[in-house]
Design a protein around this motif. Structure first.
Motif, PDB file in Angstrom:
ATOM      1  N   HIS A  76       0.799  -1.230   0.000  1.00 58.33           N
ATOM      2  CA  HIS A  76       0.000   0.000   0.000  1.00 58.33           C
ATOM      3  C   HIS A  76       0.833   1.282   0.000  1.00 58.33           C
ATOM      4  O   HIS A  76       0.273   2.371  -0.151  1.00 58.33           O
ATOM      5  CB  HIS A  76      -0.923   0.033   1.222  1.00 58.33           C
ATOM      6  CG  HIS A  76      -1.906  -1.077   1.263  1.00 58.33           C
ATOM      7  ND1 HIS A  76      -2.818  -1.316   0.256  1.00 58.33           N
ATOM      8  CD2 HIS A  76      -2.123  -2.027   2.204  1.00 58.33           C
ATOM      9  CE1 HIS A  76      -3.552  -2.365   0.571  1.00 58.33           C
ATOM     10  NE2 HIS A  76      -3.148  -2.824   1.743  1.00 58.33           N
ATOM     11  N   SER A  77       2.129   1.180   0.154  1.00 59.08           N
ATOM     12  CA  SER A  77       2.919   2.404   0.331  1.00 59.08           C
ATOM     13  C   SER A  77       2.924   3.284  -0.920  1.00 59.08           C
ATOM     14  O   SER A  77       2.951   4.509  -0.793  1.00 59.08           O
ATOM     15  CB  SER A  77       4.340   2.082   0.790  1.00 59.08           C
ATOM     16  OG  SER A  77       4.978   1.217  -0.110  1.00 59.08           O
ATOM     17  N   GLU A  78       2.875   2.719  -2.102  1.00 61.39           N
ATOM     18  CA  GLU A  78       2.882   3.524  -3.334  1.00 61.39           C
ATOM     19  C   GLU A  78       1.527   4.182  -3.582  1.00 61.39           C
ATOM     20  O   GLU A  78       1.459   5.359  -3.896  1.00 61.39           O
ATOM     21  CB  GLU A  78       3.285   2.668  -4.529  1.00 61.39           C
ATOM     22  CG  GLU A  78       4.743   2.268  -4.518  1.00 61.39           C
ATOM     23  CD  GLU A  78       5.691   3.450  -4.532  1.00 61.39           C
ATOM     24  OE1 GLU A  78       5.453   4.399  -5.304  1.00 61.39           O
ATOM     25  OE2 GLU A  78       6.674   3.433  -3.765  1.00 61.39           O
ATOM     26  N   GLN A  79       0.453   3.430  -3.473  1.00 59.02           N
ATOM     27  CA  GLN A  79      -0.894   3.961  -3.723  1.00 59.02           C
ATOM     28  C   GLN A  79      -1.354   4.879  -2.604  1.00 59.02           C
ATOM     29  O   GLN A  79      -2.094   5.822  -2.837  1.00 59.02           O
ATOM     30  CB  GLN A  79      -1.900   2.819  -3.892  1.00 59.02           C
ATOM     31  CG  GLN A  79      -1.732   2.029  -5.167  1.00 59.02           C
ATOM     32  CD  GLN A  79      -1.989   2.870  -6.383  1.00 59.02           C
ATOM     33  OE1 GLN A  79      -1.057   3.323  -7.029  1.00 59.02           O
ATOM     34  NE2 GLN A  79      -3.238   3.096  -6.701  1.00 59.02           N
ATOM     35  N   GLY A  80      -0.981   4.554  -1.391  1.00 55.32           N
ATOM     36  CA  GLY A  80      -1.327   5.384  -0.247  1.00 55.32           C
ATOM     37  C   GLY A  80      -2.176   4.652   0.768  1.00 55.32           C
ATOM     38  O   GLY A  80      -2.817   3.638   0.477  1.00 55.32           O
ATOM     39  N   TYR A  81      -2.165   5.181   1.972  1.00 51.03           N
ATOM     40  CA  TYR A  81      -2.930   4.633   3.082  1.00 51.03           C
ATOM     41  C   TYR A  81      -3.185   5.751   4.076  1.00 51.03           C
ATOM     42  O   TYR A  81      -2.588   6.824   3.988  1.00 51.03           O
ATOM     43  CB  TYR A  81      -2.201   3.455   3.742  1.00 51.03           C
ATOM     44  CG  TYR A  81      -0.799   3.751   4.220  1.00 51.03           C
ATOM     45  CD1 TYR A  81      -0.569   4.149   5.536  1.00 51.03           C
ATOM     46  CD2 TYR A  81       0.292   3.618   3.365  1.00 51.03           C
ATOM     47  CE1 TYR A  81       0.721   4.408   5.981  1.00 51.03           C
ATOM     48  CE2 TYR A  81       1.575   3.874   3.808  1.00 51.03           C
ATOM     49  CZ  TYR A  81       1.792   4.267   5.116  1.00 51.03           C
ATOM     50  OH  TYR A  81       3.059   4.528   5.562  1.00 51.03           O
ATOM     51  N   ALA A 104      -6.446   1.095   4.107  1.00 50.58           N
ATOM     52  CA  ALA A 104      -5.844   1.084   2.772  1.00 50.58           C
ATOM     53  C   ALA A 104      -6.596   0.119   1.874  1.00 50.58           C
ATOM     54  O   ALA A 104      -7.440  -0.657   2.328  1.00 50.58           O
ATOM     55  CB  ALA A 104      -4.376   0.672   2.865  1.00 50.58           C
ATOM     56  N   ARG A 106      -8.331   1.056  -0.947  1.00 51.04           N
ATOM     57  CA  ARG A 106      -9.355   1.734  -1.734  1.00 51.04           C
ATOM     58  C   ARG A 106      -9.089   3.236  -1.641  1.00 51.04           C
ATOM     59  O   ARG A 106      -8.407   3.682  -0.719  1.00 51.04           O
ATOM     60  CB  ARG A 106     -10.760   1.410  -1.236  1.00 51.04           C
ATOM     61  CG  ARG A 106     -11.095   1.992   0.134  1.00 51.04           C
ATOM     62  CD  ARG A 106     -12.600   1.871   0.429  1.00 51.04           C
ATOM     63  NE  ARG A 106     -12.949   2.340   1.749  1.00 51.04           N
ATOM     64  CZ  ARG A 106     -13.158   3.617   2.081  1.00 51.04           C
ATOM     65  NH1 ARG A 106     -13.031   4.569   1.181  1.00 51.04           N
ATOM     66  NH2 ARG A 106     -13.498   3.944   3.314  1.00 51.04           N
ATOM     67  N   PRO A 107      -9.628   4.026  -2.582  1.00 52.76           N
ATOM     68  CA  PRO A 107      -9.481   5.475  -2.449  1.00 52.76           C
ATOM     69  C   PRO A 107     -10.207   5.964  -1.192  1.00 52.76           C
ATOM     70  O   PRO A 107     -11.331   5.542  -0.910  1.00 52.76           O
ATOM     71  CB  PRO A 107     -10.165   6.022  -3.704  1.00 52.76           C
ATOM     72  CG  PRO A 107     -10.146   4.896  -4.682  1.00 52.76           C
ATOM     73  CD  PRO A 107     -10.269   3.644  -3.852  1.00 52.76           C
TER      74      PRO A 107
END
Length: 113
Positions: A76-81, A104, A106-107
């Protein structure tokens, strides 16, 4: 003390534990708000953010590093959390043992609610 999270910590109440070390415990939220929703609690009982003292600095910081580690491990670190810690009832705290939510997978919209 009748703390739900202390009982989980002590194995008196079952939980899906996914992280444990000498400072904290991470387990799946029973009412997940995202595909990944993990709660990180200190093994030491601290009721609210208002009860954190300067002596607790390392413990609280450790919750964040443990959550970041799990976020990396789960990709999840690239997409965000999102990391959230609520304080008292009006902010949504329902268990009075501090806990850091890792959300994390999902948007996540802003503002949250």
């Amino acid at each position: 003390m009748d703390c739900l999270f202390c009982k989980i910590r002590d194995g008196q109440i079952p939980a899906k534990v996914i992280y444990r070390d000498e400072v904290c415990l991470g387990f799946e939220d029973i009412n997940p708000q995202a595909p990944t929703h993990v709660l990180f609690i200190p093994l030491q009982h601290i009721a609210t953010v208002n009860d954190i003292t300067p002596a607790d600095r390392q413990t609280v910081g450790h919750l964040y590093t443990a959550a970041a580690q799990l976020a990396r491990e789960r990709g999840h670190s690239e997409q965000g959390y999102r990391l959230v810690m609520n304080c008292n009832r009006d902010a949504g705290q329902t268990v009075f043992h501090i806990h850091l939510h890792l959300l994390a997978g999902r948007p996540l919209m802003w503002p949250p609610g």
